[in-house]
Design a protein around this motif. Structure first.
Motif, PDB file in Angstrom:
ATOM      1  N   ALA A  60       0.840  -1.197   0.000  1.00  0.00           N
ATOM      2  CA  ALA A  60       0.000   0.000   0.000  1.00  0.00           C
ATOM      3  C   ALA A  60       0.873   1.244   0.000  1.00  0.00           C
ATOM      4  CB  ALA A  60      -0.908  -0.005   1.219  1.00  0.00           C
ATOM      5  N   MET A  61       0.280   2.358  -0.461  1.00  0.00           N
ATOM      6  CA  MET A  61       1.054   3.598  -0.490  1.00  0.00           C
ATOM      7  C   MET A  61       0.246   4.742   0.095  1.00  0.00           C
ATOM      8  SD  MET A  61       1.046   4.393  -4.573  1.00  0.00           S
ATOM      9  CE  MET A  61      -0.483   4.644  -5.498  1.00  0.00           C
ATOM     10  N   GLY A  62       0.952   5.672   0.724  1.00  0.00           N
ATOM     11  CA  GLY A  62       0.354   6.861   1.295  1.00  0.00           C
ATOM     12  C   GLY A  62       1.280   8.035   1.069  1.00  0.00           C
ATOM     13  N   ALA A 101       5.803   5.440   1.011  1.00  0.00           N
ATOM     14  CA  ALA A 101       5.506   6.797   0.564  1.00  0.00           C
ATOM     15  C   ALA A 101       5.390   6.810  -0.953  1.00  0.00           C
ATOM     16  CB  ALA A 101       6.598   7.752   1.024  1.00  0.00           C
ATOM     17  N   ILE A 102       4.313   7.386  -1.454  1.00  0.00           N
ATOM     18  CA  ILE A 102       4.133   7.497  -2.893  1.00  0.00           C
ATOM     19  C   ILE A 102       5.190   8.454  -3.452  1.00  0.00           C
ATOM     20  CG2 ILE A 102       2.422   9.345  -2.647  1.00  0.00           C
ATOM     21  CD1 ILE A 102       1.046   8.277  -5.148  1.00  0.00           C
ATOM     22  N   LYS A 103       5.768   8.081  -4.577  1.00  0.00           N
ATOM     23  CA  LYS A 103       6.757   8.932  -5.226  1.00  0.00           C
ATOM     24  C   LYS A 103       6.058  10.094  -5.934  1.00  0.00           C
ATOM     25  CE  LYS A 103       9.790   4.963  -6.046  1.00  0.00           C
ATOM     26  NZ  LYS A 103      10.430   4.101  -7.081  1.00  0.00           N
ATOM     27  N   GLN A 104       6.706  11.223  -5.979  1.00  0.00           N
ATOM     28  CA  GLN A 104       6.088  12.392  -6.592  1.00  0.00           C
ATOM     29  C   GLN A 104       5.720  12.115  -8.051  1.00  0.00           C
ATOM     30  OE1 GLN A 104       8.057  16.070  -5.825  1.00  0.00           O
ATOM     31  NE2 GLN A 104       6.722  17.262  -7.157  1.00  0.00           N
ATOM     32  N   GLU A 105       6.554  11.349  -8.746  1.00  0.00           N
ATOM     33  CA  GLU A 105       6.265  11.057 -10.156  1.00  0.00           C
ATOM     34  C   GLU A 105       5.090  10.095 -10.330  1.00  0.00           C
ATOM     35  OE1 GLU A 105      10.105   8.670  -9.088  1.00  0.00           O
ATOM     36  OE2 GLU A 105       9.179  10.616  -8.604  1.00  0.00           O
ATOM     37  N   GLU A 106       4.647   9.453  -9.232  1.00  0.00           N
ATOM     38  CA  GLU A 106       3.485   8.563  -9.310  1.00  0.00           C
ATOM     39  C   GLU A 106       2.163   9.316  -9.116  1.00  0.00           C
ATOM     40  OE1 GLU A 106       4.850   4.309  -7.531  1.00  0.00           O
ATOM     41  OE2 GLU A 106       4.969   5.981  -6.113  1.00  0.00           O
ATOM     42  N   ILE A 107       2.228  10.503  -8.568  1.00  0.00           N
ATOM     43  CA  ILE A 107       1.008  11.250  -8.252  1.00  0.00           C
ATOM     44  C   ILE A 107       0.186  11.564  -9.500  1.00  0.00           C
ATOM     45  CG2 ILE A 107       0.138  13.445  -7.338  1.00  0.00           C
ATOM     46  CD1 ILE A 107       2.297  13.268  -5.175  1.00  0.00           C
ATOM     47  N   PRO A 130      -2.207  16.025   8.771  1.00  0.00           N
ATOM     48  CA  PRO A 130      -0.850  16.332   9.241  1.00  0.00           C
ATOM     49  C   PRO A 130      -0.198  15.164   9.968  1.00  0.00           C
ATOM     50  CG  PRO A 130      -2.493  17.442  10.604  1.00  0.00           C
ATOM     51  CD  PRO A 130      -3.231  16.840   9.449  1.00  0.00           C
ATOM     52  N   LEU A 131      -1.014  14.213  10.433  1.00  0.00           N
ATOM     53  CA  LEU A 131      -0.473  13.014  11.080  1.00  0.00           C
ATOM     54  C   LEU A 131       0.123  12.055  10.052  1.00  0.00           C
ATOM     55  CD1 LEU A 131      -0.221  11.163  13.640  1.00  0.00           C
ATOM     56  CD2 LEU A 131      -2.489  10.275  13.028  1.00  0.00           C
ATOM     57  N   LEU A 132      -0.524  11.923   8.917  1.00  0.00           N
ATOM     58  CA  LEU A 132      -0.130  10.937   7.918  1.00  0.00           C
ATOM     59  C   LEU A 132       0.760  11.508   6.832  1.00  0.00           C
ATOM     60  CD1 LEU A 132      -3.623   9.229   7.505  1.00  0.00           C
ATOM     61  CD2 LEU A 132      -1.754   8.556   9.030  1.00  0.00           C
ATOM     62  N   ASN A 133       0.681  12.812   6.621  1.00  0.00           N
ATOM     63  CA  ASN A 133       1.438  13.462   5.551  1.00  0.00           C
ATOM     64  C   ASN A 133       2.601  14.247   6.148  1.00  0.00           C
ATOM     65  OD1 ASN A 133       2.441  14.973   3.433  1.00  0.00           O
ATOM     66  ND2 ASN A 133       0.454  15.699   2.719  1.00  0.00           N
ATOM     67  N   ARG A 134       3.792  13.703   5.985  1.00  0.00           N
ATOM     68  CA  ARG A 134       4.995  14.362   6.494  1.00  0.00           C
ATOM     69  C   ARG A 134       5.949  14.692   5.338  1.00  0.00           C
ATOM     70  NH1 ARG A 134       3.911   9.994   9.344  1.00  0.00           N
ATOM     71  NH2 ARG A 134       5.711   8.832   8.520  1.00  0.00           N
ATOM     72  N   ARG A 135       5.373  14.919   4.165  1.00  0.00           N
ATOM     73  CA  ARG A 135       6.164  15.190   2.975  1.00  0.00           C
ATOM     74  C   ARG A 135       6.838  16.559   3.052  1.00  0.00           C
ATOM     75  NH1 ARG A 135       4.651  11.570  -1.183  1.00  0.00           N
ATOM     76  NH2 ARG A 135       5.664  12.892  -2.753  1.00  0.00           N
ATOM     77  N   LYS A 136       7.946  16.689   2.324  1.00  0.00           N
ATOM     78  CA  LYS A 136       8.699  17.941   2.288  1.00  0.00           C
ATOM     79  C   LYS A 136       8.570  18.634   0.930  1.00  0.00           C
ATOM     80  CE  LYS A 136      10.272  17.049   6.405  1.00  0.00           C
ATOM     81  NZ  LYS A 136       9.701  17.779   7.574  1.00  0.00           N
ATOM     82  N   ASP A 137       7.805  18.043   0.001  1.00  0.00           N
ATOM     83  CA  ASP A 137       7.639  18.660  -1.315  1.00  0.00           C
ATOM     84  C   ASP A 137       6.375  19.504  -1.336  1.00  0.00           C
ATOM     85  OD1 ASP A 137       5.575  16.801  -1.426  1.00  0.00           O
ATOM     86  OD2 ASP A 137       6.545  15.515  -2.909  1.00  0.00           O
ATOM     87  N   GLU A 138       5.904  19.868  -2.528  1.00  0.00           N
ATOM     88  CA  GLU A 138       4.739  20.764  -2.636  1.00  0.00           C
ATOM     89  C   GLU A 138       3.429  20.093  -2.262  1.00  0.00           C
ATOM     90  OE1 GLU A 138       5.851  19.924  -7.072  1.00  0.00           O
ATOM     91  OE2 GLU A 138       6.838  19.848  -5.105  1.00  0.00           O
ATOM     92  N   TYR A 139       3.451  18.806  -1.925  1.00  0.00           N
ATOM     93  CA  TYR A 139       2.256  18.109  -1.461  1.00  0.00           C
ATOM     94  C   TYR A 139       2.245  17.933   0.062  1.00  0.00           C
ATOM     95  CZ  TYR A 139       1.157  17.081  -6.321  1.00  0.00           C
ATOM     96  OH  TYR A 139       0.852  17.196  -7.668  1.00  0.00           O
ATOM     97  N   GLY A 140       3.191  18.541   0.745  1.00  0.00           N
ATOM     98  CA  GLY A 140       3.260  18.438   2.199  1.00  0.00           C
ATOM     99  C   GLY A 140       3.515  19.789   2.831  1.00  0.00           C
ATOM    100  N   GLY A 141       3.329  19.840   4.148  1.00  0.00           N
ATOM    101  CA  GLY A 141       3.573  21.090   4.864  1.00  0.00           C
ATOM    102  C   GLY A 141       2.278  21.820   5.170  1.00  0.00           C
ATOM    103  N   ARG A 152      -3.403  20.046  -2.158  1.00  0.00           N
ATOM    104  CA  ARG A 152      -3.107  20.113  -3.590  1.00  0.00           C
ATOM    105  C   ARG A 152      -3.629  18.886  -4.338  1.00  0.00           C
ATOM    106  NH1 ARG A 152       0.569  23.402  -5.851  1.00  0.00           N
ATOM    107  NH2 ARG A 152       1.556  23.737  -3.810  1.00  0.00           N
ATOM    108  N   LEU A 153      -3.459  17.694  -3.753  1.00  0.00           N
ATOM    109  CA  LEU A 153      -3.864  16.476  -4.454  1.00  0.00           C
ATOM    110  C   LEU A 153      -5.375  16.440  -4.676  1.00  0.00           C
ATOM    111  CD1 LEU A 153      -3.241  13.749  -5.717  1.00  0.00           C
ATOM    112  CD2 LEU A 153      -3.440  12.723  -3.447  1.00  0.00           C
ATOM    113  N   VAL A 154      -6.168  16.718  -3.659  1.00  0.00           N
ATOM    114  CA  VAL A 154      -7.626  16.651  -3.853  1.00  0.00           C
ATOM    115  C   VAL A 154      -8.086  17.698  -4.855  1.00  0.00           C
ATOM    116  CG1 VAL A 154      -8.057  15.618  -1.591  1.00  0.00           C
ATOM    117  CG2 VAL A 154      -8.157  18.116  -1.840  1.00  0.00           C
ATOM    118  N   ARG A 155      -7.448  18.854  -4.852  1.00  0.00           N
ATOM    119  CA  ARG A 155      -7.822  19.892  -5.820  1.00  0.00           C
ATOM    120  C   ARG A 155      -7.465  19.450  -7.241  1.00  0.00           C
ATOM    121  NH1 ARG A 155      -5.435  25.501  -3.781  1.00  0.00           N
ATOM    122  NH2 ARG A 155      -6.910  26.334  -5.328  1.00  0.00           N
ATOM    123  N   GLU A 156      -6.316  18.820  -7.400  1.00  0.00           N
ATOM    124  CA  GLU A 156      -5.916  18.375  -8.736  1.00  0.00           C
ATOM    125  C   GLU A 156      -6.783  17.221  -9.222  1.00  0.00           C
ATOM    126  OE1 GLU A 156      -1.210  19.736  -8.627  1.00  0.00           O
ATOM    127  OE2 GLU A 156      -1.732  17.620  -8.284  1.00  0.00           O
TER     128      GLU A 156
END
Length: 427
Positions: free
Chosen positions: A128-130, A145-151, A189-200, A207-211
């Motif tokens: 599974a991926m998150g 963790a899902i890779k940015q290129e997989e989004i 914020p508990l599950l998403n600890r990304r440092k790219d434009e999909y986190g923080g 961003r993901l739900v909007r896209e």
């Protein structure tokens, strides 16, 4: 890109719950939706006559629209065995289903979902991926963790699934952005600890739900209504809560990609009873698993599932916070709606539609009876024993003569991994 229908949130007299309502390009005969509830009627992942009859009961019983629960946008997005994959293979059956609903004067929505970290390798065959690596206590597995290129692939999968829904004749699609499934987990914020434009910040995490919503709107245009189901809070410490979910809803409203938002609560990872409220059927869950898990369920089932008392309109307190924010998007109220007074309360509070689950599962004709006799109230006791019936065919256990019950052993169930049997995945 088409825009959503104007909101009806005014201080004027509230609309009649039985009056027609426009939802994007669709006109519903009333403002009552049968909410998505796990069905267990597609053991091969394809539409069956049993599934069609299940939904026909709700539209014949008076619901303006019924929702086909959890149609996967990809094989790895399944949260349980036997879920329908939105694909060319499923298309003929889906067309039969929508034709049958339309022949009865009703409308039908397809709920589109990707389980993300809620999925189990025992079911999908892949890890599974998150948004970030996380241990799911329900599946007892780590997700990656899902890779940015997989989004972009996930976004496109939602778009392709929506395309299938249009081809199948659905009136609406419901994008599942709740319950800590993949889109919802990005909001947490508990599950998403990304440092790219999909986190923080919440703007980044949304961003993901909007896209996804934008891609789906681009694909479907004005052909079907687009609804999103969003968790106002997930009941997990450090997880999604009102301050940020209101902002998420505001951003989606500003995008004008949605026709309506259905407000929900809870998580599919743990403390699942936060969504359902009421009795916790621990002994019933224990009865359908083998040792040593049976003992574990008896000892720790209530702790894992959570224990939250039921009360009427239990989501209203949180949901009313969203009413002033919505300028372009209709709102759907869910949770503890059992009679006309509850429905009218929702209308008075500024909601445009209401959604019902367990009450209609108990009595599919409840809407017709309420319309004929305004004193009628649901007989649902919120015992929640319907929850464990998802391992076979979802039904109310208090209706012993109902045709929801298995007709024979061959129709009663399909294989469910023992390890998955406490993983309740609310829709």
């Amino acid at each position: 890109m088409s825009s959503a229908s104007p909101s009806t949130h005014t201080s004027e007299a509230h609309p009649d719950i039985f009056s027609p309502v426009t939802l994007g390009p669709v006109k519903l005969r009333n403002r009552i939706i049968k909410a998505a509830t796990s069905e267990g009627r597609s053991p091969e992942g394809l539409v069956t006559d049993d599934l069609i009859d299940f939904h026909l009961d709700f539209v014949r019983g008076g619901a303006g629209m019924t929702t086909v629960a959890y149609c996967c946008v990809s094989p790895e997005g399944a949260s349980a065995p036997g879920q329908i994959l939105m694909s060319e293979k499923a298309l003929p059956g889906l067309k039969r289903l929508t034709d049958a609903i339309h022949a009865e004067g009703g409308a039908v929505s397809a709920q589109l979902g990707h389980a993300g970290l809620v999925a189990s390798k025992k079911i999908t065959g892949v890890t599974a991926m998150g948004p970030s690596r996380f241990f799911n206590p329900s599946s007892m597995e780590y997700c990656r963790a899902i890779k940015q290129e997989e989004i972009p692939t996930v976004i496109d999968q939602f778009g392709q699934a929506a395309k299938i829904a249009v081809e199948a004749g659905f009136d609406a699609v419901e994008l599942h952005f709740g319950h800590n499934y993949l889109p919802s987990s990005f909001l947490s914020p508990l599950l998403n600890r990304r440092k790219d434009e999909y986190g923080g910040s919440i703007e980044n995490r949304a961003r993901l739900v909007r896209e996804i919503a934008q891609r789906v709107r681009e694909v479907v245009g004005n052909r079907v209504a687009v609804i999103a189901k969003i968790s106002m809070d997930d009941g997990l410490p450090g997880g999604i809560w009102l301050t940020e979910s209101i902002r998420t809803a505001q951003l989606l409203d500003q995008d004008r990609t949605l026709d309506a938002i259905e407000l929900t609560q809870g998580s599919s990872i743990i403390r699942q009873m936060y969504l359902f409220r009421g009795d916790v059927p621990v002994s019933e869950f224990a009865a359908v698993v083998k040792e040593p898990m049976k003992t574990g369920v008896r000892l720790f089932g209530k702790l894992a599932l959570g224990n939250f008392p039921y009360r009427d309109l239990y989501m209203l307190e949180a949901a009313r916070q969203f009413v002033p924010v919505m300028k372009n998007t209709k709102l759907i109220l869910l949770g503890g709606i059992n009679n006309l007074d509850h429905m009218n309360t929702g209308m008075q509070e500024g909601f445009d539609l209401i959604a019902m689950g367990r009450g209609l599962l108990r009595e599919p004709d409840l809407i017709n009876r309420i319309q004929q006799d305004h004193s009628v109230s649901s007989r649902c006791t919120h015992c929640n024993k319907c929850m464990y019936t998802v391992y076979a065919r979802t039904h109310c256990v208090l209706e012993p003569d109902s045709h929801y019950l298995p007709l024979d052993d061959s129709a009663s169930s399909y294989a469910v991994p023992e390890e998955h049997k406490l993983s309740i995945t609310p829709v």
